[in-house]
Design an enzyme around this catalytic site. Structure first.
Site, short mmCIF file in Angstrom:
data_model
loop_
_atom_site.label_atom_id
_atom_site.label_comp_id
_atom_site.label_asym_id
_atom_site.label_seq_id
_atom_site.Cartn_x
_atom_site.Cartn_y
_atom_site.Cartn_z
N SER A 16 -2.85 32.89 34.80
CA SER A 16 -2.58 33.83 33.71
C SER A 16 -1.25 34.52 34.00
O SER A 16 -0.58 34.22 34.98
CB SER A 16 -3.69 34.87 33.63
OG SER A 16 -3.55 35.77 34.71
N LYS A 17 -0.93 35.45 33.12
CA LYS A 17 0.35 36.14 33.28
C LYS A 17 0.44 36.88 34.61
O LYS A 17 1.53 37.13 35.11
CB LYS A 17 0.55 37.12 32.13
CG LYS A 17 0.74 36.37 30.83
CD LYS A 17 1.28 37.25 29.73
CE LYS A 17 1.44 36.44 28.46
NZ LYS A 17 0.48 36.77 27.42
N ARG A 18 -0.73 37.23 35.15
CA ARG A 18 -0.72 37.92 36.44
C ARG A 18 -0.03 37.08 37.51
O ARG A 18 0.45 37.58 38.51
CB ARG A 18 -2.16 38.17 36.92
CG ARG A 18 -2.81 39.39 36.33
CD ARG A 18 -4.21 39.52 36.87
NE ARG A 18 -5.03 38.33 36.57
CZ ARG A 18 -5.56 37.54 37.48
NH1 ARG A 18 -5.39 37.78 38.76
NH2 ARG A 18 -6.28 36.50 37.13
#
Ligand code: GLU
Length: 481
Positions: A252-254
């Protein structure tokens, strides 16, 4: 003929997962000599945006994945945007209704929600069936719907039986009997429900193989029931394993920059990016790690697509990109580096064009240590920056080194030709004459010429810096006290 599609929803930018799905579809189509279709799944009218679609198209084209049919170029099975295919969905829904495979539901979404919650509260699975909606089908409700311009929702009657299919990647997948109740295929607004639109499109577009992310495995059950109701054969399905971050969680963007646009902006080369994506779930038969798209196309097979999750390894992506930067044709790397140098204010486009020969040598002198095109400005800064007047004040320079510098200044001045070869002979000569400590000589020379402790090969630096600048900087060191 093999026909595959990449079917993104234009609700945001294209990320690594989607890009890999697109790549695998492309490779499969090309390997099989089939067709690769782009279909835009914009049934979610609120979240779908034309600018996302444009961006998606740009990202795919940047990757070099050209399609044979799609919303921008048309094709024999168009339109290729779901929002433009309403009549097809209505036709099929109508037919299923007439055949008694689907039924009308006059309940409002909130009322359906109540049924859902009640089922859960009484410890039952939230599975709908026709009888649950009977109470809403009153003549009053029908009038109300028509006065509001609503039509009844359509639900597909889900056969209560087991469903199985052989997934091309994961092997056999079974859904137990009663895993699902009846479900909506058309909303009261008249808009098709996502799974219904996908199946109608895949049937009408004669898709033979559906390769997509394994977050769609559960959708396959609904889709199988729809194929069955439509009395058509299903395409073959292959669900690509998830991509996980290094921490083992779904990517994910994390986990940093994962959109194609970000990869492009940071200075990945399309070939390196595709190579990286291919390794997220596919492996080369010889275990090779570096291969271009043509080689992948030739060798691609679903048998080599792994069913276990792939791990997104940013370091590997950078390493691969570095390999491509080192090994690609120098002219094209130079051209790709120019916008970054221009952005950094190091050069103008005109100057870059006028000094292209010089620029490609300068690029070559640093490219060994570069993993991203965006790193070129920093590595090349030495060629463009002035060194502050006082930068050498604290440096100790040996007597013999200074003597070598003086000789060097003289010999450089008298050189007929400024070339790496003549520079090498001057350096050799002055080292011989002044016999400085070699290490001290080269360290000081680098400091004096570039203001830095490290950087590209010294001969390249001296040559590329140019005689005037080199003489100036040597004088500054020689005359400083
Ligand atoms: N539109 C879906 C998505 O973006 C793809 C559905 C499919 O490939 O069947 O995930």
């Amino acid at each position: 003929m093999t026909r595959v599609r990449f079917a993104p929803s234009p609700t945001g930018s294209l990320h690594v997962g989607g890009a890999r799905t697109a790549l695998f579809n492309f490779l499969y189509a090309r390997h099989e000599g089939g067709r690769f279709i782009l279909r835009v799944e914009d049934t979610d009218l609120e979240r779908s945006k034309k600018e996302h679609e444009d961006q998606l198209i740009e990202s795919l084209l940047w990757m070099g994945l050209a399609w044979d049919e799609g919303p921008d170029i048309g094709g024999p099975f168009g339109p290729y945007r779901q929002s433009e295919r309403g009549t097809y969905y209505r036709e099929v829904a109508e037919k299923l209704l007439l055949e008694g495979k689907a039924y009308e539901v006059y309940a409002y979404p909130e009322e359906i929600e109540v049924i859902h919650d009640r089922l859960l509260e009484t410890g039952k699975a939230p599975h709908y069936s026709k009888d649950m909606f009977a109470e809403f089908d009153t003549s009053e409700r029908r009038r109300e719907f028509s006065s509001k311009g609503l039509s009844p929702a359509l639900f597909l009657e889900m056969p209560r039986k087991e469903y199985r299919f052989i997934d091309l990647v994961k092997g056999e997948i079974a859904f137990k009997e009663g895993a699902l109740g009846d479900f909506a295929i058309v909303r009261s607004t008249g808009l098709p429900v996502y799974n219904f639109a996908v199946v109608v499109d895949d049937v009408q577009m004669e898709i033979t193989h559906v390769l997509r992310g394994d977050d769609h495995v559960s959708n396959t059950l609904k889709q199988m029931a729809i194929y069955e109701a439509m009395e058509v054969d299903m395409p073959k399905f292959g669900h690509l394993s998830m991509i996980l971050g290094p921490d083992g969680k779904k990517l994910s963007k994390r986990h940093g920059h994962t959109s194609v646009e970000e990869f492009r902006k940071r200075g990945f080369l399309p070939d390196a990016f595709s190579n990286f994506l291919a390794l997220l779930g596919w492996s080369h038969p010889d275990g090779k790690e570096v291969f271009k798209i043509d080689e992948m196309t030739e060798l691609f097979s679903l048998a080599r697509v792994h069913s276990s999750p792939a791990i997104f390894d940013e370091k590997k992506a950078l390493w691969l990109n570095g390999v491509y930067i080192r090994e690609s044709d120098l002219d094209s790397i130079t051209r790709l580096a120019i916008p970054y140098l221009v952005d950094a204010g190091q050069i103008t486009e005109r100057k870059a064009e006028a000094n292209f020969k010089w620029l490609r040598k300068a690029v070559n002198s640093v490219r060994n240590g570069v993993e991203l095109l965006s790193a070129f400005p920093e590595k090349m800064a030495l060629y463009f920056e002035e060194i502050p007047e006082d930068s050498l004040l604290d440096d100790h320079i040996d007597e013999n080194v200074l003597e070598a510098f003086s000789l060097m200044r003289q010999e450089f001045e008298n050189l007929d030709e400024w070339s790496p070869d003549t520079i090498i002979s001057v350096l050799k000569d002055v080292v011989k004459k002044a016999s400085p400590d070699r290490r001290a000589f080269y360290t000081s020379l680098r400091r004096v010429i570039t203001g830095r402790k490290d950087g590209p090969e010294m001969i390249d630096v001296v040559y590329l810096m140019g005689r005037t600048k080199v003489m100036e900087r040597l004088s500054r060191a020689i005359d400083r006290v």
